[in-house]
Scaffold this motif. Structure first.
Motif, PDB file in Angstrom:
ATOM      1  N   THR A  42     -10.638  11.360 -11.357  1.00 59.89           N
ATOM      2  CA  THR A  42     -11.592  10.403 -11.916  1.00 59.89           C
ATOM      3  C   THR A  42     -10.975   9.663 -13.095  1.00 59.89           C
ATOM      4  N   THR A  43     -10.270  10.393 -13.948  1.00 61.08           N
ATOM      5  CA  THR A  43      -9.629   9.791 -15.117  1.00 61.08           C
ATOM      6  C   THR A  43      -8.555   8.796 -14.710  1.00 61.08           C
ATOM      7  N   ARG A  44      -7.732   9.169 -13.754  1.00 62.20           N
ATOM      8  CA  ARG A  44      -6.656   8.284 -13.323  1.00 62.20           C
ATOM      9  C   ARG A  44      -7.214   7.008 -12.686  1.00 62.20           C
ATOM     10  N   LEU A  45      -8.291   7.121 -11.937  1.00 59.41           N
ATOM     11  CA  LEU A  45      -8.916   5.936 -11.351  1.00 59.41           C
ATOM     12  C   LEU A  45      -9.392   4.994 -12.449  1.00 59.41           C
ATOM     13  N   THR A  46     -10.013   5.541 -13.468  1.00 57.67           N
ATOM     14  CA  THR A  46     -10.509   4.731 -14.585  1.00 57.67           C
ATOM     15  C   THR A  46      -9.358   4.075 -15.331  1.00 57.67           C
ATOM     16  N   GLU A  47      -8.262   4.804 -15.526  1.00 59.59           N
ATOM     17  CA  GLU A  47      -7.113   4.259 -16.246  1.00 59.59           C
ATOM     18  C   GLU A  47      -6.481   3.094 -15.490  1.00 59.59           C
TER      19      GLU A  47
ATOM     20  N   THR B  16       8.733  -9.280  -9.399  1.00 60.52           N
ATOM     21  CA  THR B  16       8.108 -10.353 -10.159  1.00 60.52           C
ATOM     22  C   THR B  16       6.792  -9.863 -10.762  1.00 60.52           C
ATOM     23  N   ALA B  17       6.239 -10.652 -11.690  1.00 59.42           N
ATOM     24  CA  ALA B  17       4.954 -10.296 -12.300  1.00 59.42           C
ATOM     25  C   ALA B  17       3.855 -10.229 -11.240  1.00 59.42           C
ATOM     26  N   GLU B  18       3.886 -11.132 -10.270  1.00 59.08           N
ATOM     27  CA  GLU B  18       2.882 -11.138  -9.211  1.00 59.08           C
ATOM     28  C   GLU B  18       3.012  -9.897  -8.337  1.00 59.08           C
ATOM     29  N   GLU B  19       4.230  -9.461  -8.100  1.00 56.65           N
ATOM     30  CA  GLU B  19       4.433  -8.247  -7.306  1.00 56.65           C
ATOM     31  C   GLU B  19       3.933  -7.010  -8.042  1.00 56.65           C
ATOM     32  N   TRP B  20       4.122  -6.976  -9.353  1.00 53.11           N
ATOM     33  CA  TRP B  20       3.583  -5.866 -10.132  1.00 53.11           C
ATOM     34  C   TRP B  20       2.055  -5.847 -10.060  1.00 53.11           C
ATOM     35  N   LEU B  21       1.454  -7.031 -10.124  1.00 56.45           N
ATOM     36  CA  LEU B  21       0.000  -7.126 -10.029  1.00 56.45           C
ATOM     37  C   LEU B  21      -0.476  -6.675  -8.653  1.00 56.45           C
ATOM     38  N   ARG B  22       0.265  -7.031  -7.633  1.00 60.00           N
ATOM     39  CA  ARG B  22      -0.088  -6.599  -6.276  1.00 60.00           C
ATOM     40  C   ARG B  22      -0.020  -5.078  -6.171  1.00 60.00           C
ATOM     41  N   LEU B  23       0.998  -4.491  -6.772  1.00 56.18           N
ATOM     42  CA  LEU B  23       1.122  -3.034  -6.770  1.00 56.18           C
ATOM     43  C   LEU B  23      -0.055  -2.391  -7.492  1.00 56.18           C
ATOM     44  N   GLN B  24      -0.489  -2.983  -8.601  1.00 57.87           N
ATOM     45  CA  GLN B  24      -1.631  -2.442  -9.343  1.00 57.87           C
ATOM     46  C   GLN B  24      -2.913  -2.506  -8.510  1.00 57.87           C
ATOM     47  N   ARG B  25      -3.121  -3.637  -7.824  1.00 55.76           N
ATOM     48  CA  ARG B  25      -4.322  -3.772  -7.003  1.00 55.76           C
ATOM     49  C   ARG B  25      -4.363  -2.701  -5.910  1.00 55.76           C
ATOM     50  N   HIS B  26      -3.251  -2.554  -5.218  1.00 54.25           N
ATOM     51  CA  HIS B  26      -3.197  -1.531  -4.180  1.00 54.25           C
ATOM     52  C   HIS B  26      -3.307  -0.135  -4.787  1.00 54.25           C
ATOM     53  N   GLY B  27      -2.790   0.024  -5.995  1.00 57.91           N
ATOM     54  CA  GLY B  27      -2.900   1.315  -6.666  1.00 57.91           C
ATOM     55  C   GLY B  27      -4.336   1.671  -6.993  1.00 57.91           C
ATOM     56  N   TYR B  28      -5.111   0.688  -7.392  1.00 57.01           N
ATOM     57  CA  TYR B  28      -6.521   0.934  -7.694  1.00 57.01           C
ATOM     58  C   TYR B  28      -7.285   1.319  -6.439  1.00 57.01           C
ATOM     59  N   VAL B  29      -7.021   0.606  -5.334  1.00 58.21           N
ATOM     60  CA  VAL B  29      -7.662   0.940  -4.065  1.00 58.21           C
ATOM     61  C   VAL B  29      -7.255   2.342  -3.632  1.00 58.21           C
ATOM     62  N   TYR B  30      -5.967   2.673  -3.789  1.00 53.47           N
ATOM     63  CA  TYR B  30      -5.498   4.005  -3.404  1.00 53.47           C
ATOM     64  C   TYR B  30      -6.159   5.088  -4.250  1.00 53.47           C
ATOM     65  N   ARG B  31      -6.259   4.866  -5.550  1.00 51.28           N
ATOM     66  CA  ARG B  31      -6.867   5.879  -6.417  1.00 51.28           C
ATOM     67  C   ARG B  31      -8.333   6.113  -6.044  1.00 51.28           C
TER      68      ARG B  31
ATOM     69  N   HIS C 248       0.845  -1.197   0.000  1.00 49.42           N
ATOM     70  CA  HIS C 248       0.000   0.000   0.000  1.00 49.42           C
ATOM     71  C   HIS C 248       0.880   1.246   0.000  1.00 49.42           C
ATOM     72  N   GLU C 249       1.923   1.240   0.815  1.00 50.84           N
ATOM     73  CA  GLU C 249       2.854   2.379   0.856  1.00 50.84           C
ATOM     74  C   GLU C 249       3.482   2.627  -0.505  1.00 50.84           C
ATOM     75  N   LEU C 250       3.927   1.565  -1.158  1.00 50.43           N
ATOM     76  CA  LEU C 250       4.529   1.712  -2.479  1.00 50.43           C
ATOM     77  C   LEU C 250       3.511   2.246  -3.488  1.00 50.43           C
ATOM     78  N   ALA C 251       2.269   1.783  -3.389  1.00 54.22           N
ATOM     79  CA  ALA C 251       1.226   2.263  -4.305  1.00 54.22           C
ATOM     80  C   ALA C 251       0.954   3.744  -4.089  1.00 54.22           C
ATOM     81  N   VAL C 252       0.980   4.186  -2.837  1.00 55.78           N
ATOM     82  CA  VAL C 252       0.774   5.616  -2.545  1.00 55.78           C
ATOM     83  C   VAL C 252       1.842   6.451  -3.235  1.00 55.78           C
ATOM     84  N   VAL C 253       3.095   6.005  -3.155  1.00 55.62           N
ATOM     85  CA  VAL C 253       4.196   6.752  -3.759  1.00 55.62           C
ATOM     86  C   VAL C 253       4.105   6.723  -5.285  1.00 55.62           C
TER      87      VAL C 253
END
Length: 296
Positions: free
Chosen positions: A284-289, A245-260, A216-221
């Protein structure tokens, strides 16, 4: 920038300055600090630069009850002491929860506040090594609080969130299920809350600090600073000290969506006169992206 303080803030500031003998300074102060200038001011709090004996301090005065934003000032004070001992934050000198006042050393900023991704990753790693606390970041409660407030006070904004609410709930559940051990996180380490002073990168404004997932911290940054993919890759490499790893990138994306979503909900929960249409459209645009990238 405001040039004068609201009367209530001025009174609290004067009371805090009048209690200068209680400030934890070495050597002890020999007189009350004098007001030099207002550093920042707004709805939530005001920060004022004061000085005496060739030393300068920042006095932060709450403008609203911090509990309304899920902030616990006592936890912040305790964490800030640990962070300062590790040379990650300005040294706290005085705390009065009844007045809503915090006093810290003033860190004079360097003329150029550069973005050094390696230094940023190192700062994150050092923060995550601080002692964990009993206070934990409760994202579910925060999301529910914002949703409830928006639904009650701004139906137009509530409609704006509807396309994402179920998807965010699903991603949040996945994040919670895959979450490993929590660490002490700053949870708001945006560029505005980082400062170069004397060649060192410090973290400011620890009011949201709590135990949380480092992802979550990394996604915030990454998302809060709108880092490009190459920049995000560099931060992860320095932080993990290896390729992600690919799974770590996916985890970052998930937390990024929640953060947005959290970022947009927080913004919509503000008083309507404080909202800016351009800023709202951007969030709003960034959340959708991010949702499209996650769904691809």
């Amino acid at each position: 920038m405001a040039t004068s303080l609201p009367h209530a803030i001025q009174l609290k500031l004067e009371q805090a300055l009048g209690q200068w003998r209680q400030w934890q300074c070495e050597p002890a102060l020999d007189g009350a600090p004098l007001i030099e200038r207002i550093l920042a001011g707004g709805h939530s709090n005001w920060s004022v630069l004061v000085g005496t004996m060739g030393r300068q301090f920042v006095v932060r005065v709450d403008g609203v009850n911090p509990a309304a934003n899920g902030i616990n000032r006592q936890h912040e004070w305790t964490i800030l002491q640990s962070a300062a001992e590790a040379a990650l934050a300005p040294v706290p000198r005085y705390f009065n929860p009844d007045l809503g006042v915090l006093v810290c050393d003033y860190l004079p900023p360097e003329p150029e506040q550069r973005v050094d991704l390696q230094a940023l990753a190192c700062l994150l790693r050092e923060i995550h090594r601080l002692p964990v606390r009993h206070h934990r970041l409760d994202l579910a409660a925060r999301l529910a609080s914002y949703d409830k407030q928006i639904q009650r006070e701004n139906l137009q904004a509530w409609v704006l969130l509807q396309p994402h609410r179920e998807a965010v709930a699903r991603q949040f559940q996945v994040c919670a299920a895959e979450e490993g051990p929590s660490v002490l996180c700053h949870n708001d380490l945006l560029q505005a809350n980082r400062l170069y002073s004397g060649g060192t990168l410090y973290a400011l404004d620890w009011e949201y600090a709590a135990n949380a997932s480092p992802w979550h911290e990394l996604a915030v940054v990454v998302h809060g600073d709108d880092l490009t993919e190459p920049q995000a890759t560099e931060v992860l490499q320095y932080y993990l000290q290896r390729d992600a790893t690919a799974e770590e990138w996916l985890r970052l994306q998930r937390h990024g969506y929640v953060y947005r979503y959290l970022e947009l909900a927080w913004y919509l929960a503000q008083e309507r006169e404080l909202l800016d249409e351009e800023a709202l459209a951007y969030r709003t645009t960034r959340l959708t992206e991010v949702y499209r990238e996650l769904s691809a």
